[in-house]
Enzyme design. Sequence first.
Site, PDB file in Angstrom:
ATOM      1  N   ARG B   5       0.838  -1.214   0.000  1.00 43.43           N
ATOM      2  CA  ARG B   5       0.000   0.000   0.000  1.00 43.43           C
ATOM      3  C   ARG B   5       0.867   1.256   0.000  1.00 43.43           C
ATOM      4  O   ARG B   5       0.496   2.281  -0.585  1.00 43.43           O
ATOM      5  CB  ARG B   5      -0.976  -0.001   1.176  1.00 43.43           C
ATOM      6  N   SER B  32      -4.798   5.234   5.440  1.00 42.71           N
ATOM      7  CA  SER B  32      -4.476   3.802   5.452  1.00 42.71           C
ATOM      8  C   SER B  32      -4.166   3.255   4.070  1.00 42.71           C
ATOM      9  O   SER B  32      -3.297   2.419   3.909  1.00 42.71           O
ATOM     10  CB  SER B  32      -5.639   3.009   6.052  1.00 42.71           C
ATOM     11  N   GLU B  53     -18.759   3.809  -0.296  1.00 43.19           N
ATOM     12  CA  GLU B  53     -17.982   3.119  -1.337  1.00 43.19           C
ATOM     13  C   GLU B  53     -18.768   2.968  -2.628  1.00 43.19           C
ATOM     14  O   GLU B  53     -18.198   3.074  -3.721  1.00 43.19           O
ATOM     15  CB  GLU B  53     -17.537   1.744  -0.831  1.00 43.19           C
ATOM     16  N   PHE B  78     -14.023  -3.967   1.429  1.00 43.57           N
ATOM     17  CA  PHE B  78     -15.102  -3.088   0.955  1.00 43.57           C
ATOM     18  C   PHE B  78     -15.011  -2.855  -0.562  1.00 43.57           C
ATOM     19  O   PHE B  78     -16.008  -2.595  -1.217  1.00 43.57           O
ATOM     20  CB  PHE B  78     -15.038  -1.728   1.648  1.00 43.57           C
ATOM     21  N   HIS B 104      -5.173  -3.612   2.481  1.00 45.02           N
ATOM     22  CA  HIS B 104      -5.554  -4.442   3.620  1.00 45.02           C
ATOM     23  C   HIS B 104      -6.242  -5.727   3.166  1.00 45.02           C
ATOM     24  O   HIS B 104      -7.254  -6.141   3.726  1.00 45.02           O
ATOM     25  CB  HIS B 104      -6.460  -3.669   4.591  1.00 45.02           C
ATOM     26  N   ASP B 112      -7.733  -6.277  13.470  1.00 51.34           N
ATOM     27  CA  ASP B 112      -9.092  -5.796  13.184  1.00 51.34           C
ATOM     28  C   ASP B 112     -10.106  -6.936  13.054  1.00 51.34           C
ATOM     29  O   ASP B 112     -11.303  -6.742  13.212  1.00 51.34           O
ATOM     30  CB  ASP B 112      -9.122  -4.955  11.898  1.00 51.34           C
ATOM     31  N   ARG B 162      -1.508  -4.719   4.059  1.00 48.59           N
ATOM     32  CA  ARG B 162      -1.227  -3.805   5.160  1.00 48.59           C
ATOM     33  C   ARG B 162       0.224  -3.874   5.656  1.00 48.59           C
ATOM     34  O   ARG B 162       0.864  -2.833   5.820  1.00 48.59           O
ATOM     35  CB  ARG B 162      -2.185  -4.097   6.318  1.00 48.59           C
TER      36      ARG B 162
END
Lengths: 281, 312
Positions: B5, B32, B53, B78, B104, B112, B162
């Site tokens: 990322r 993020s 989204e 998502f 992620h 998470d 991530r």
Amino acid sequence: MLTSQEQEHLQQVAREIRKNIMIMLNRAGSGHPGGSLSLVEILTALYFHVINVDPHHPAWEKRDRLVLSKGHAAPVLYGVLAKKGFFPAEELYNLRKLGSILQGHPDMKLVPGVEISTGSLGQGLSVANGMALAARTDGADWRTYAVLGDGEIQEGQIWEAAMTSAHYRLGNLTAFLDYNSMQIDGRIEEVMSPLPVAEKWKAFGWEVIEIEGHDYNAIIDAVEKSRRDTERPTMIIAATVKGKGISFMEEQVDWHGKAPSAEELEQGLKDLGYQQKEEVT
Amino acid sequence: MKATRDAYGEALLELGEKNKEVMVLDADLSKSTKSAKFAEHYPSRFFNMGISEADMIGTAAGLATAGKIPFASTFAVFAVGRVYDQIRNSVAYPRLNVKIAGSHGGITVGEDGASHQGLEDLALARVLPNMVVICPADGGEAYRATLEAAKWEGPVYLRLGRPKVPEVIPADTSFKIGKGMELNQGEDLTLVSTGFMTGIALEAVEELVREGVRARVVHLHTLKPLDEELIIKAAKETGLLVTLEEHSIIGGLGSAVAEVVSENSPAVVRRLGMPDCFGESGSPEELLDKYGLSVEKVSKKVKQLAGEVKHA
């Protein structure tokens, strides 16, 4: 205000588009007459008086864009685009047929003049926002128009998009709500009430104009007014009659998604003032 | 060591400078997904869409119709599943030039937990016509992949991770969408991997060598279009393919490889990845170990599979 000559011209075009809708749906044997007929005046006024497009150059960069978010009203869009010269009227006979450019719902890759493929409800306003943002980023003055169904605003994405339009101050966006009060399963307020409609759009930061959606002067005045507000998107809530112009279809929920038989086509053409068997024009 | 990322965020900066048609959207996760750097440098071409989204994907589609190259970024969980119909109907069907970056991805989201661990995104994206699906191995490759995605005419799903991961693909390797790579020689079996699991595969190979098993590593950074030729070659030459992915074993790399092998050059295929279950909270290392995706667990499992196949 339109001159009486201009008004007569629009009425003549609209009559032919209604005729074409009836003929193409009869030939197709399926499709959506109710919500197509309720939009005839709005799309006729837009394409024949307001928006800047060139049928000979459908991809012309400076053209205005129209998003038919309620994609099931494809017949009225196809009728208007054919009349405008984007493709030959004879193509209308191929609606929903294998191999046709005229799919059941609009396909931008196949039909000249269709700006975005639609059909799955609730997505068009987001796309229109993207277009309007692109125009603004480029400092271009073309305008984006979106046409939404009243049942369609039950989709949550519409309200995400409504926030976006206002948040990014998309004064270059004009939307129409085809407020014919009906959806497949019945009256909108009975199926899942989106009322009060105008207050919701106002609360989301939109300029809201309420009009009678079959009145050309009202449609054109509302668009002109929307252009003057450069800081806010405009929602023109157009009260319409589902199935407008065809006696047995008007305000009949059952005519949301059903094609007319040969006899019904004949009756429909009579309602429009045609005396004999007609071809698409 | 670099997270894919982070490389994505850096590549966006380069794109921002080189191509004024590149626009970036995010759904309140720009810090993020690392799109925030682009936002800082090119604020007029960055749109934060808030936590919406579906609207982000539609807006990206609209931008693409007007010749823009939008990159829509959010978490992998998502980026595809939550907005599947928007991607299907407003992006893939009209084949619009929209790039979707899902950061992620996979179990290494860690603490998470299951709600945020995208383990189905590759499968969902792969089944869509017109969609390109890319899952880079390391930072350098993620950087090159982002630049190539911008050049590609059509929708691309780019899966990012991530945690910081080691650089395992030589920096001078050119990135060609749809072209896999053999990272070493090996005749006993092939480890077919995607994403950062390629790094795990390479480490496992060293363990296996000590055990007398010579494993080849085929890295597939693109799941679609798939480099079928390279898979068939490995099937013919090694007879056993073990797939490795930080994704459900259903529908992702393992399925894609099994489809190609079964139709073209039957060989034994075994899939390592997340079994048919959701993830849970834990550190990335703990989770990789629990679900059999650590270097130790992978090498042990592969050695066992090699033995079984040999004696079958």
